[in-house]
Design a protein around this motif. Sequence first.
Motif, PDB file in Angstrom:
ATOM      1  N   LEU A   1       0.847  -1.199   0.000  1.00 58.89           N
ATOM      2  CA  LEU A   1       0.000   0.000   0.000  1.00 58.89           C
ATOM      3  C   LEU A   1       0.881   1.247   0.000  1.00 58.89           C
ATOM      4  CD1 LEU A   1      -3.088   0.620   0.129  1.00 58.89           C
ATOM      5  CD2 LEU A   1      -2.752   1.080   2.557  1.00 58.89           C
ATOM      6  N   PRO A   2       0.738   2.097  -1.025  1.00 62.51           N
ATOM      7  CA  PRO A   2       1.550   3.313  -1.038  1.00 62.51           C
ATOM      8  C   PRO A   2       1.232   4.183   0.169  1.00 62.51           C
ATOM      9  CG  PRO A   2       0.345   3.026  -3.102  1.00 62.51           C
ATOM     10  CD  PRO A   2      -0.204   2.020  -2.140  1.00 62.51           C
ATOM     11  N   ALA A   3       2.208   5.002   0.538  1.00 62.27           N
ATOM     12  CA  ALA A   3       1.962   5.933   1.630  1.00 62.27           C
ATOM     13  C   ALA A   3       0.808   6.850   1.262  1.00 62.27           C
ATOM     14  CB  ALA A   3       3.215   6.725   1.943  1.00 62.27           C
ATOM     15  N   SER A   4       0.525   6.994  -0.032  1.00 58.24           N
ATOM     16  CA  SER A   4      -0.646   7.753  -0.453  1.00 58.24           C
ATOM     17  C   SER A   4      -1.314   7.047  -1.630  1.00 58.24           C
ATOM     18  CB  SER A   4      -0.216   9.150  -0.899  1.00 58.24           C
ATOM     19  OG  SER A   4      -1.293   9.783  -1.533  1.00 58.24           O
ATOM     20  N   ILE A   5      -2.630   6.808  -1.533  1.00 62.17           N
ATOM     21  CA  ILE A   5      -3.316   6.256  -2.698  1.00 62.17           C
ATOM     22  C   ILE A   5      -4.425   7.223  -3.129  1.00 62.17           C
ATOM     23  CG2 ILE A   5      -2.815   3.794  -2.577  1.00 62.17           C
ATOM     24  CD1 ILE A   5      -5.511   3.438  -1.157  1.00 62.17           C
ATOM     25  N   GLY A   6      -4.044   8.225  -3.860  1.00 64.14           N
ATOM     26  CA  GLY A   6      -5.016   9.214  -4.318  1.00 64.14           C
ATOM     27  C   GLY A   6      -5.668   9.886  -3.140  1.00 64.14           C
ATOM     28  N   SER A   7      -4.856  10.105  -2.101  1.00 60.33           N
ATOM     29  CA  SER A   7      -5.418  10.552  -0.848  1.00 60.33           C
ATOM     30  C   SER A   7      -5.694  12.058  -0.846  1.00 60.33           C
ATOM     31  CB  SER A   7      -4.452  10.177   0.265  1.00 60.33           C
ATOM     32  OG  SER A   7      -4.117  11.269   1.024  1.00 60.33           O
ATOM     33  N   ASN A   8      -6.585  12.435   0.075  1.00 57.28           N
ATOM     34  CA  ASN A   8      -6.845  13.855   0.240  1.00 57.28           C
ATOM     35  C   ASN A   8      -6.081  14.403   1.441  1.00 57.28           C
ATOM     36  OD1 ASN A   8      -8.150  12.636   2.279  1.00 57.28           O
ATOM     37  ND2 ASN A   8     -10.221  13.231   1.639  1.00 57.28           N
ATOM     38  N   GLN A   9      -5.176  13.566   2.001  1.00 59.05           N
ATOM     39  CA  GLN A   9      -4.396  14.049   3.152  1.00 59.05           C
ATOM     40  C   GLN A   9      -2.920  14.136   2.778  1.00 59.05           C
ATOM     41  OE1 GLN A   9      -5.301  12.038   6.795  1.00 59.05           O
ATOM     42  NE2 GLN A   9      -7.492  12.226   6.475  1.00 59.05           N
ATOM     43  N   GLN A  10      -2.102  14.473   3.763  1.00 57.83           N
ATOM     44  CA  GLN A  10      -0.690  14.743   3.433  1.00 57.83           C
ATOM     45  C   GLN A  10       0.185  13.501   3.571  1.00 57.83           C
ATOM     46  OE1 GLN A  10      -1.437  16.216   6.813  1.00 57.83           O
ATOM     47  NE2 GLN A  10      -3.052  17.388   5.853  1.00 57.83           N
ATOM     48  N   HIS A  11       0.044  12.560   2.692  1.00 60.76           N
ATOM     49  CA  HIS A  11       0.922  11.393   2.734  1.00 60.76           C
ATOM     50  C   HIS A  11       1.641  11.285   1.397  1.00 60.76           C
ATOM     51  CE1 HIS A  11      -1.286  10.196   6.277  1.00 60.76           C
ATOM     52  NE2 HIS A  11      -2.398  10.318   5.589  1.00 60.76           N
ATOM     53  N   SER A  12       2.079  12.437   0.874  1.00 62.06           N
ATOM     54  CA  SER A  12       2.537  12.435  -0.504  1.00 62.06           C
ATOM     55  C   SER A  12       4.013  12.043  -0.626  1.00 62.06           C
ATOM     56  CB  SER A  12       2.309  13.815  -1.112  1.00 62.06           C
ATOM     57  OG  SER A  12       2.817  14.762  -0.209  1.00 62.06           O
ATOM     58  N   SER A  13       4.286  10.754  -0.555  1.00 61.57           N
ATOM     59  CA  SER A  13       5.636  10.281  -0.847  1.00 61.57           C
ATOM     60  C   SER A  13       5.492   9.087  -1.777  1.00 61.57           C
ATOM     61  CB  SER A  13       6.348   9.873   0.433  1.00 61.57           C
ATOM     62  OG  SER A  13       5.961   8.579   0.793  1.00 61.57           O
ATOM     63  N   ASN A  14       6.609   8.661  -2.341  1.00 60.05           N
ATOM     64  CA  ASN A  14       6.532   7.504  -3.229  1.00 60.05           C
ATOM     65  C   ASN A  14       6.733   6.206  -2.477  1.00 60.05           C
ATOM     66  OD1 ASN A  14       6.145   9.074  -5.489  1.00 60.05           O
ATOM     67  ND2 ASN A  14       8.354   9.468  -5.666  1.00 60.05           N
ATOM     68  N   GLU A  15       6.875   6.324  -1.181  1.00 57.68           N
ATOM     69  CA  GLU A  15       7.162   5.147  -0.374  1.00 57.68           C
ATOM     70  C   GLU A  15       5.993   4.151  -0.440  1.00 57.68           C
ATOM     71  OE1 GLU A  15       9.516   4.963   3.848  1.00 57.68           O
ATOM     72  OE2 GLU A  15       8.296   6.679   3.339  1.00 57.68           O
ATOM     73  N   VAL A  16       6.342   2.869  -0.463  1.00 59.89           N
ATOM     74  CA  VAL A  16       5.306   1.838  -0.470  1.00 59.89           C
ATOM     75  C   VAL A  16       5.475   0.971   0.763  1.00 59.89           C
ATOM     76  CG1 VAL A  16       4.451  -0.195  -1.690  1.00 59.89           C
ATOM     77  CG2 VAL A  16       5.121   1.827  -2.973  1.00 59.89           C
ATOM     78  N   GLY A  17       4.348   0.622   1.387  1.00 63.17           N
ATOM     79  CA  GLY A  17       4.391  -0.220   2.579  1.00 63.17           C
ATOM     80  C   GLY A  17       4.015   0.555   3.821  1.00 63.17           C
ATOM     81  N   CYS A  18       2.871   0.197   4.419  1.00 69.38           N
ATOM     82  CA  CYS A  18       2.378   0.942   5.587  1.00 69.38           C
ATOM     83  C   CYS A  18       2.078  -0.015   6.734  1.00 69.38           C
ATOM     84  CB  CYS A  18       1.041   1.610   5.288  1.00 69.38           C
ATOM     85  SG  CYS A  18       1.030   2.681   3.902  1.00 69.38           S
ATOM     86  N   LEU A  19       2.224   0.501   7.920  1.00 69.83           N
ATOM     87  CA  LEU A  19       1.796  -0.220   9.118  1.00 69.83           C
ATOM     88  C   LEU A  19       0.761   0.658   9.820  1.00 69.83           C
ATOM     89  CD1 LEU A  19       2.651  -2.821  10.801  1.00 69.83           C
ATOM     90  CD2 LEU A  19       3.931  -1.232  12.233  1.00 69.83           C
ATOM     91  N   PHE A  20      -0.455   0.152   9.935  1.00 66.50           N
ATOM     92  CA  PHE A  20      -1.504   0.867  10.674  1.00 66.50           C
ATOM     93  C   PHE A  20      -1.624   0.186  12.034  1.00 66.50           C
ATOM     94  CE2 PHE A  20      -2.624   1.263   6.219  1.00 66.50           C
ATOM     95  CZ  PHE A  20      -2.970   2.601   6.092  1.00 66.50           C
ATOM     96  N   PHE A  21      -1.867   0.973  13.072  1.00 65.73           N
ATOM     97  CA  PHE A  21      -2.082   0.334  14.378  1.00 65.73           C
ATOM     98  C   PHE A  21      -2.992   1.191  15.250  1.00 65.73           C
ATOM     99  CE2 PHE A  21       1.097   3.001  16.509  1.00 65.73           C
ATOM    100  CZ  PHE A  21       1.941   3.324  15.445  1.00 65.73           C
ATOM    101  N   ALA A  22      -3.742   0.496  16.084  1.00 60.83           N
ATOM    102  CA  ALA A  22      -4.711   1.192  16.939  1.00 60.83           C
ATOM    103  C   ALA A  22      -4.873   0.431  18.238  1.00 60.83           C
ATOM    104  CB  ALA A  22      -6.053   1.271  16.224  1.00 60.83           C
ATOM    105  N   LYS A  23      -5.076   1.194  19.292  1.00 59.10           N
ATOM    106  CA  LYS A  23      -5.368   0.628  20.605  1.00 59.10           C
ATOM    107  C   LYS A  23      -6.657   1.267  21.068  1.00 59.10           C
ATOM    108  CE  LYS A  23      -1.768   1.503  23.188  1.00 59.10           C
ATOM    109  NZ  LYS A  23      -1.874   2.033  24.544  1.00 59.10           N
ATOM    110  N   VAL A  24      -7.476   0.543  21.798  1.00 52.07           N
ATOM    111  CA  VAL A  24      -8.781   1.070  22.176  1.00 52.07           C
ATOM    112  C   VAL A  24      -8.618   2.377  22.968  1.00 52.07           C
ATOM    113  CG1 VAL A  24      -8.962  -0.404  24.249  1.00 52.07           C
ATOM    114  CG2 VAL A  24     -11.040   0.406  23.114  1.00 52.07           C
ATOM    115  N   GLY A  25      -9.342   3.395  22.508  1.00 50.69           N
ATOM    116  CA  GLY A  25      -9.338   4.696  23.184  1.00 50.69           C
ATOM    117  C   GLY A  25      -8.130   5.552  22.872  1.00 50.69           C
ATOM    118  N   ASP A  26      -7.292   5.114  21.961  1.00 51.19           N
ATOM    119  CA  ASP A  26      -6.000   5.766  21.774  1.00 51.19           C
ATOM    120  C   ASP A  26      -5.762   6.277  20.356  1.00 51.19           C
ATOM    121  OD1 ASP A  26      -4.035   6.378  23.519  1.00 51.19           O
ATOM    122  OD2 ASP A  26      -2.741   4.688  22.963  1.00 51.19           O
TER     123      ASP A  26
END
Length: 399
Positions: free
Chosen positions: A222-247
């Motif tokens: 997954l590119p750091a940006s896939i036609g996104s409307n936010q500021q992730h504009s790099s050519n880097e590929v590979g993302c780690l998403f993480f979430a903790k409850v309430g955090d």
Amino acid sequence: MGTATLWWRVRGISVGVGSELRLSEARIRKRGISVSTRSSCCSSPLTLIVSSMPYEKELAAAKKAATLAARLCQKVQKALLQSDVHSKSDKSPVTVADYGSQALVSFILERELPSEPFSIVAEEDSGDLRKESGQETLKRITELVNDTLASEGSDSFPSLTTEDVLAAIDNGKSEGGSVGQHWVLDPIDGTKGFVRGDQYAIALGLLHEGKVVLGVLACPNLPASIGSNQQHSSNEVGCLFFAKVGDGTYMQALGGSTQTRVHVCDIDNPEQASLFESFEAAHSSHDLSSSIAKKLGVKAPPVRIDSQAKYGALSRGDGAIYLRFPHKGYREKIWDHAAGSIVVTEAGGIVTDAAGNPLDFSKGKFLDVDSGIIVTNQKLMPSLLRAVKEALNEKASSL
Ligand SMILES: Nc1ncnc2c1ncn2[C@@H]1O[C@H](COP(=O)(O)OS(=O)(=O)O)[C@@H](OP(=O)(O)O)[C@H]1O
Ligand SMILES: [Mg+2]
Ligand SMILES: [Mg+2]
Ligand SMILES: [Mg+2]
């Protein structure tokens, strides 16, 4: 007041010095967490504050495990051999990377969290690898796992035997449920996408008393940006998403360390929404999504990508809606949604079944959902639910 030394043993919480505790030895049990303290001078008043930072250690272990598993998968995907891909009894594909990823995640979690109760509900099992015909594949998986551990640059990892690998895979045999803690693992979500050279995810969640409390999604393609409307504009590929409850939900480059907090998009006009769905028409009805999109006035064509990378992309506002309508008779598994759902909800989104009910992860391996799964932001959910209801009614009356 004499000098006092405080020893502590902590699992998942931080301990500091603070409130009065006149004990030479104390054991505190809180939510399965044990803390023991000892004073070198029994008359010394010790002060102890137990402030809960739940799942901190578990999150670190999960990120490490998913990142290593992603490395193994990347290596395999780069040079995928025909002999690396097999067919399971339900005719769905499984590869050496699915098994290798499951073995690695299981091994790392057990090693990083030695004092935790250990239960994993995972997609794969070792049945086929224990057969005569599976021996070559098992050797290849064992090599992959050992190579990946060795590339960590640490001598502290022992070389695993084929038996160790089988045992690590079979740690994933737990049934889950509403009691205690269970890890939920899809070692490669979107195996068809992985084999095609497209999107896939390593998806690892943690259930506590039937609720998802932590989720990590490694999305190597997954590119750091896939036609996104936010500021992730790099050519880097590979993302780690993480979430903790309430955090909240965070994203970082795979293998990177700079993390960014992410949020679902906040649009309220469905005409501006873009919509994710499964790449494979066999996994989700594209016709039904199209009918829902028409009712909402969505203008953009659907974005079809494999795996829980859809949840990740949605959590950072790349799209506004994810629709999933499996064909009749299919039962959703918890490992296909546990990590993804908390990644989206902690980013401000909502995940429900087609009737608007929250997903219930407490019932074992399966999710009992009404017709399908829908995901969007708070503002769009009411109109999405109306459109889904209408489309499902029309479909039912046309049968
Ligand atoms: N018939 C059917 N209907 C619905 N869903 C199914 C079906 N068969 C499989 N699966 C599950 O779909 C998982 C992949 O989901 P995706 O949304 O990534 O599908 S797709 O790859 O984009 O087509 C996929 O995950 P993995 O097996 O981990 O790849 C399966 O768990
Ligand atoms: Mg899956
Ligand atoms: Mg899988
Ligand atoms: Mg599968």
